[in-house]
Design an enzyme around this catalytic site. Structure first.
Site, short mmCIF file in Angstrom:
data_model
loop_
_atom_site.label_atom_id
_atom_site.label_comp_id
_atom_site.label_asym_id
_atom_site.label_seq_id
_atom_site.Cartn_x
_atom_site.Cartn_y
_atom_site.Cartn_z
N GLY A 36 0.83 -1.19 0.00
CA GLY A 36 0.00 0.00 0.00
C GLY A 36 0.87 1.24 0.00
N CYS A 37 0.34 2.30 0.56
CA CYS A 37 1.06 3.57 0.61
C CYS A 37 2.32 3.42 1.45
CB CYS A 37 0.15 4.64 1.21
SG CYS A 37 0.97 6.23 1.39
N PHE A 38 3.43 3.91 0.93
CA PHE A 38 4.69 3.75 1.66
C PHE A 38 4.72 4.53 2.97
CE2 PHE A 38 6.63 6.26 -2.15
CZ PHE A 38 6.00 7.45 -1.80
N TRP A 39 3.88 5.54 3.13
CA TRP A 39 3.86 6.29 4.38
C TRP A 39 3.49 5.38 5.56
CZ3 TRP A 39 0.24 10.72 2.37
CH2 TRP A 39 0.93 11.50 1.44
N TYR B 211 -4.84 11.99 5.63
CA TYR B 211 -4.50 10.59 5.36
C TYR B 211 -3.72 10.00 6.52
CZ TYR B 211 -2.99 6.45 2.78
OH TYR B 211 -2.77 5.16 2.38
#
Length: 178
Positions: free
Chosen positions: A11-14, A154
């Site tokens: 998913g999102c790397f954050w 987010y």
């Protein structure tokens, strides 16, 4: 000290970056892109879905403090490895679940962990298992994103709950007090 590298997309790397930054034995976490066919892709190009890259984190870790197996077990706990090219509302091949292995030993361990985790999930695991490819560091504004922007929408509604779950389940693996 000898270190090893792990490269993971979930998913999102954050989200992954925020978790692995708090993991005991992880020396460095960097957000980036791999698995595509365009040299030096930008975030906008990767988000467009046409470069073939996945958003990933690249971890440098001390195997004397934490093993690759443990890193993978955490990975399969903090994201959903059963959804193809998607994590929650993040949809596209750039958000695929993927383990990029750097050695034959990592490849074998990843296969073992995937087999073990299959009984944990209600649906089949769709995580890709691929050899490490050319890695590109993401733009500077993506590095340490959650630490710099914890109240951004987010981060507050997606990253923070994943980080809280990690802290609760893996209290003994934290490198700093939660």
């Amino acid at each position: 000290m000898t270190t090893e590298i792990a490269t993971l997309g979930g998913g999102c790397f954050w989200c992954l970056e925020a978790v692995y930054q708090e993991l005991k034995g992880v020396q460095h976490v960097e957000s980036g892109y791999t698995g595509g066919h365009v040299a030096n892709p930008t975030y906008e190009q990767v988000c467009d879905g046409k470069t073939g890259h996945a958003e990933v984190v690249r971890l440098e870790f001390d195997p004397a403090q934490i093993g690759y197996r443990e890193i993978l077990e955490i990975f399969f706990t903090i994201h959903d490895p059963t959804t193809l090219n998607r994590q929650g509302n993040d949809v596209g091949t750039q958000y695929r679940s993927v383990v990029y292995y750097h050695t034959p030993e990592q490849h074998e361990l990843a296969k073992q962990v995937i087999a073990c985790m299959a009984s944990v999930w209600d649906a089949p695991i769709v995580t890709e298992l691929s050899p490490a490819e050319t890695y590109y560091k993401a733009e500077d504004y993506h590095q340490n994103y959650f630490r710099q922007h914890p109240l951004q929408g987010y981060c507050a509604f997606v990253v923070a709950p994943k980080l809280a779950k990690f802290r609760k389940v893996f209290t003994d693996k934290l490198n700093t007090p939660a």
